[in-house]
Write an enzyme that holds these catalytic residues in place. Sequence first.
Site, PDB file in Angstrom:
ATOM      1  N   GLY A  55       0.825  -1.199   0.000  1.00  0.00           N
ATOM      2  CA  GLY A  55       0.000   0.000   0.000  1.00  0.00           C
ATOM      3  C   GLY A  55       0.857   1.245   0.000  1.00  0.00           C
ATOM      4  N   GLU A  56       0.217   2.391  -0.325  1.00  0.00           N
ATOM      5  CA  GLU A  56       0.975   3.630  -0.427  1.00  0.00           C
ATOM      6  C   GLU A  56       0.079   4.806  -0.094  1.00  0.00           C
ATOM      7  OE1 GLU A  56       3.738   5.946  -3.752  1.00  0.00           O
ATOM      8  OE2 GLU A  56       3.091   3.867  -4.075  1.00  0.00           O
TER       9      GLU A  56
ATOM     10  N   ASP B 283      -8.643   6.850  12.988  1.00  0.00           N
ATOM     11  CA  ASP B 283      -8.722   6.422  11.591  1.00  0.00           C
ATOM     12  C   ASP B 283      -9.350   5.033  11.491  1.00  0.00           C
ATOM     13  OD1 ASP B 283      -8.485   6.590   8.896  1.00  0.00           O
ATOM     14  OD2 ASP B 283      -6.311   6.267   8.819  1.00  0.00           O
TER      15      ASP B 283
ATOM     16  N   HIS C 188       0.243   9.414   0.947  1.00  0.00           N
ATOM     17  CA  HIS C 188       0.901  10.643   0.490  1.00  0.00           C
ATOM     18  C   HIS C 188       2.362  10.691   0.926  1.00  0.00           C
ATOM     19  CE1 HIS C 188      -2.761  12.192  -1.088  1.00  0.00           C
ATOM     20  NE2 HIS C 188      -3.362  12.286   0.103  1.00  0.00           N
ATOM     21  N   PHE C 189       2.620  10.212   2.141  1.00  0.00           N
ATOM     22  CA  PHE C 189       3.956  10.401   2.710  1.00  0.00           C
ATOM     23  C   PHE C 189       4.701   9.087   2.991  1.00  0.00           C
ATOM     24  CE2 PHE C 189       1.098  13.789   4.163  1.00  0.00           C
ATOM     25  CZ  PHE C 189       1.680  14.864   3.519  1.00  0.00           C
ATOM     26  N   GLY C 190       3.994   7.975   2.952  1.00  0.00           N
ATOM     27  CA  GLY C 190       4.646   6.718   3.288  1.00  0.00           C
ATOM     28  C   GLY C 190       4.146   5.567   2.443  1.00  0.00           C
TER      29      GLY C 190
ATOM     30  N   LYS D 224       6.649  -0.610   7.151  1.00  0.00           N
ATOM     31  CA  LYS D 224       6.135   0.719   6.872  1.00  0.00           C
ATOM     32  C   LYS D 224       7.281   1.714   6.934  1.00  0.00           C
ATOM     33  CE  LYS D 224       2.467   3.924   8.264  1.00  0.00           C
ATOM     34  NZ  LYS D 224       1.292   4.119   9.145  1.00  0.00           N
TER      35      LYS D 224
END
EC number: 2.7.10.2
Length: 1154
Positions: free
Chosen positions: A882-883, A1003, A885-887, A908
């Site tokens: 997975g991807e 989240d 914006h920042f990681g 991660k």
Amino acid sequence: MQYLNIKEDCNAMAFCAKMRSSKKTEVNLEAPEPGVEVIFYLSDREPLRLGSGEYTAEELCIRAAQACRISPLCHNLFALYDENTKLWYAPNRTITVDDKMSLRLHYRMRFYFTNWHGTNDNEQSVWRHSPKKQKNGYEKKKIPDATPLLDASSLEYLFAQGQYDLVKCLAPIRDPKTEQDGHDIENECLGMAVLAISHYAMMKKMQLPELPKDISYKRYIPETLNKSIRQRNLLTRMRINNVFKDFLKEFNNKTICDSSVSTHDLKVKYLATLETLTKHYGAEIFETSMLLISSENEMNWFHSNDGGNVLYYEVMVTGNLGIQWRHKPNVVSVEKEKNKLKRKKLENKHKKDEEKNKIREEWNNFSYFPEITHIVIKESVVSINKQDNKKMELKLSSHEEALSFVSLVDGYFRLTADAHHYLCTDVAPPLIVHNIQNGCHGPICTEYAINKLRQEGSEEGMYVLRWSCTDFDNILMTVTCFEKSEQVQGAQKQFKNFQIEVQKGRYSLHGSDRSFPSLGDLMSHLKKQILRTDNISFMLKRCCQPKPREISNLLVATKKAQEWQPVYPMSQLSFDRILKKDLVQGEHLGRGTRTHIYSGTLMDYKDDEGTSEEKKIKVILKVLDPSHRDISLAFFEAASMMRQVSHKHIVYLYGVCVRDVENIMVEEFVEGGPLDLFMHRKSDVLTTPWKFKVAKQLASALSYLEDKDLVHGNVCTKNLLLAREGIDSECGPFIKLSDPGIPITVLSRQECIERIPWIAPECVEDSKNLSVAADKWSFGTTLWEICYNGEIPLKDKTLIEKERFYESRCRPVTPSCKELADLMTRCMNYDPNQRPFFRAIMRDINKLEEQNPDIVSEKKPATEVDPTHFEKRFLKRIRDLGEGHFGKVELCRYDPEGDNTGEQVAVKSLKPESGGNHIADLKKEIEILRNLYHENIVKYKGICTEDGGNGIKLIMEFLPSGSLKEYLPKNKNKINLKQQLKYAVQICKGMDYLGSRQYVHRDLAARNVLVESEHQVKIGDFGLTKAIETDKEYYTVKDDRDSPVFWYAPECLMQSKFYIASDVWSFGVTLHELLTYCDSDSSPMALFLKMIGPTHGQMTVTRLVNTLKEGKRLPCPPNCPDEVYQLMRKCWEFQPSNRTSFQNLIEGFEALLK
């Protein structure tokens, strides 16, 4: 098996020992030739002559056994004897042969059990254990189906040895009590000659008249008797000779010819008679002037002078009775007197002398072999230690005699108690050491090997290694395998035997050209191969190793040995009940696992001669918390276990009291309290000998439990109580092992993880794996605590780090003393089957104590290995998961071995362009995860640093099924409403735990709930998780870089405040996703956008808030029961304080699932 019962005028027949035949059977006692010879008693065997080289006594015994056709099963009854020094060689003794040395040794049966033949009705029979007899136990009557102790070749050899011993007076004739008794003994000796000559004639297939003239009775009676007869007048000698010939002829005509007597019968009769004709036949007696019988609290020395004369003591070792001792008796001779009056006076005097010496002559029992835990040799002093902590010390004439004595006791121990253990390293047989190291059994029969496989589960590839019962050069591997048949449905279980050949120190599988220098190397090779036989193919998996005191045909069943067979724990609960009126509860002392500890008083009423006397006993009360009454049965099981034991180093249980809703365990009060606290207080004055005494006492208690097949399950220094400090006294400390408390079988996984590193790794995987082996692991950890003055290992580690500690197969850093470190490492072996027996642990601790290593100066343990640190070079990338914006998250294999067997992990990391704030956020996420431990929260495994520590990666467990968002659409047909509600319960439990730790997730959504299996889910992605400060109820967000607004509660959208109740709102949205199977058309974003219309940017949040203020919520999913939707709606109350809680949701869902 049937034995001959011969009734003759010669009243000399009834017991057992050793014999010789013809002139050729006489052993040459002339000065030995240069070199080493091993002499046999068989007439047709040439001596074994050795060339130059180095040999062990055990090696020579095996060669001798092969020369005499003695089977591997009976080989351990024999040893090498030096007639010049009158000493036996221990099996590990090294003999270096060169041209200058001259040594003659005799190969003899050393280990002997009277009535092995079963012909003496006044004594219990002796036999080998057989599979049929194993279940029946000991029976007083003769056992027709029992396995005989001796094979044919051993019996033949013993017969020849018995003749030699009788003739050469190595087996002295018993002392006559009267003159008539002396005549009877002479007649018995002549009867022995009849048996020997008859046997010789039958073996040569000759009739008596055909026998050579030099075959005379004089050659078959004791030399002392022969000398006595030669001194008598001619007429007496002729009368004895004629009477003997007549008796021999009559015995031959009436018994040999008419009764179909075999040579086997004659051997048995001869040896049986030898047992009663001689003194202490088969026994060995050692003389000492210093004898000490002691326990931990008392000593009895026996080495005084009597009017200037040194008093001597005798220690006798026999196979049937074990170790006995007495004062050495005075010799009372019987004088011959023709005058009747004078003869009567002499007999009366003899009786008085006998009465005087009666007390001195009586043998005192010290120990039977199964009671012995270990033996220590210091020069010529031998210390024999028993299970009850009693000890015998005796000083022998030399170190060599001490080795001879100890090898005798050690050999009998293996024959009666444990075939795969040695009591003293100084005499350890090399073959036994080899077997222990390789998990190999002695020559057990096939039936026992198969029984063992069945008892351990009979899984495919499970195997037993055992030496052959018939060939010294072969090891057999008995394997469980399954044959698939077209005719029979399923696979049929079979047990196959494979032969391993041992030649010149190398090992090879029969039929293979490849050999290996050790059995371990061969087995390591075979485990990597696919083995095939008879259309069956399989791979070797687990070796079933020998267990302590395991019953097999290697053990001899004597009456005393049967008494010491393990008594397995009672299946029913058993303990004394104490009335509540007899208990007075005192002050609260602390808490245990689900228990409260109080001081107390037990009122004990004793009726003494009609008067009732009240006695107050100080006790400890362990009260099960009433809120945990559901585990009362487990609490009582712990009490029942304590009720079955009686050992000075285990706390005494008075009983159990049921008081209203309380269940109370009433135990002995131990003054000094827990050992760990005492060691903290007194760390400056604790000495190495003090610590060793504590370790030995604990090992003694655990060895006792192991012998009874009982498991403690919670061994640690806080469960060791100090009855005596022993710092300033010679007596030393005295500890007692307390009860285990609540069994681990009813503890939660989290409670089990908290007990790392005391709890054994296999019990963390499954508490049903609890066994004696688990106590050995705990002992290793407790030994570490003792070494470091009660320090707590891994005390700064979080639960997740403790779990990782075991996953990485780590151990606490061991002390600098190599031998002590080795012992701890062996106890803390990750393979339970490889851990040593407690008897071996006790033996090794005593050996280590002799070296007096410095374990006091090790004040603080060295830095532990960190199993949560992953090295970058071993992380092999597989693919992206997975991807953002920042990681990004990648799937990697952590493979330090480089063989692609490492575990898969989720890694991660931040993208290169991410700034410092994002690095700080990732570090916060790591800090949160490492402190969380719950079965419904994804596991933190560790970190990987790079760029000198500036870069960091988070390592988590990998769940291949992905998130609910990916999993549900693909598995819609398999997931029904019941399973959806189970997922909901698990998510609520994870979130409730998170809230209890004062964290808000921020989240929670289906995309962040990962699927471990069809039946379990875990909450993941803690990138937005924040900690709530202790003086606040919410967390205020400073930015909203990537906020999932459609899952957010109104207060989050309006004020950027996050409560635990905010996560409840998000859960309601997640539940909606769950019940719609994460259908994209029914996603929260899609449904809310339909309500608010087209929009973008900040206007989206404004319109969403207004919609929520109007009371609009996500609609009820299709096919969702109203009761479930109502629970969902309770999550969406506008005011946080009005929303339901995760605990209420759990209760609501569980009620619907019933």
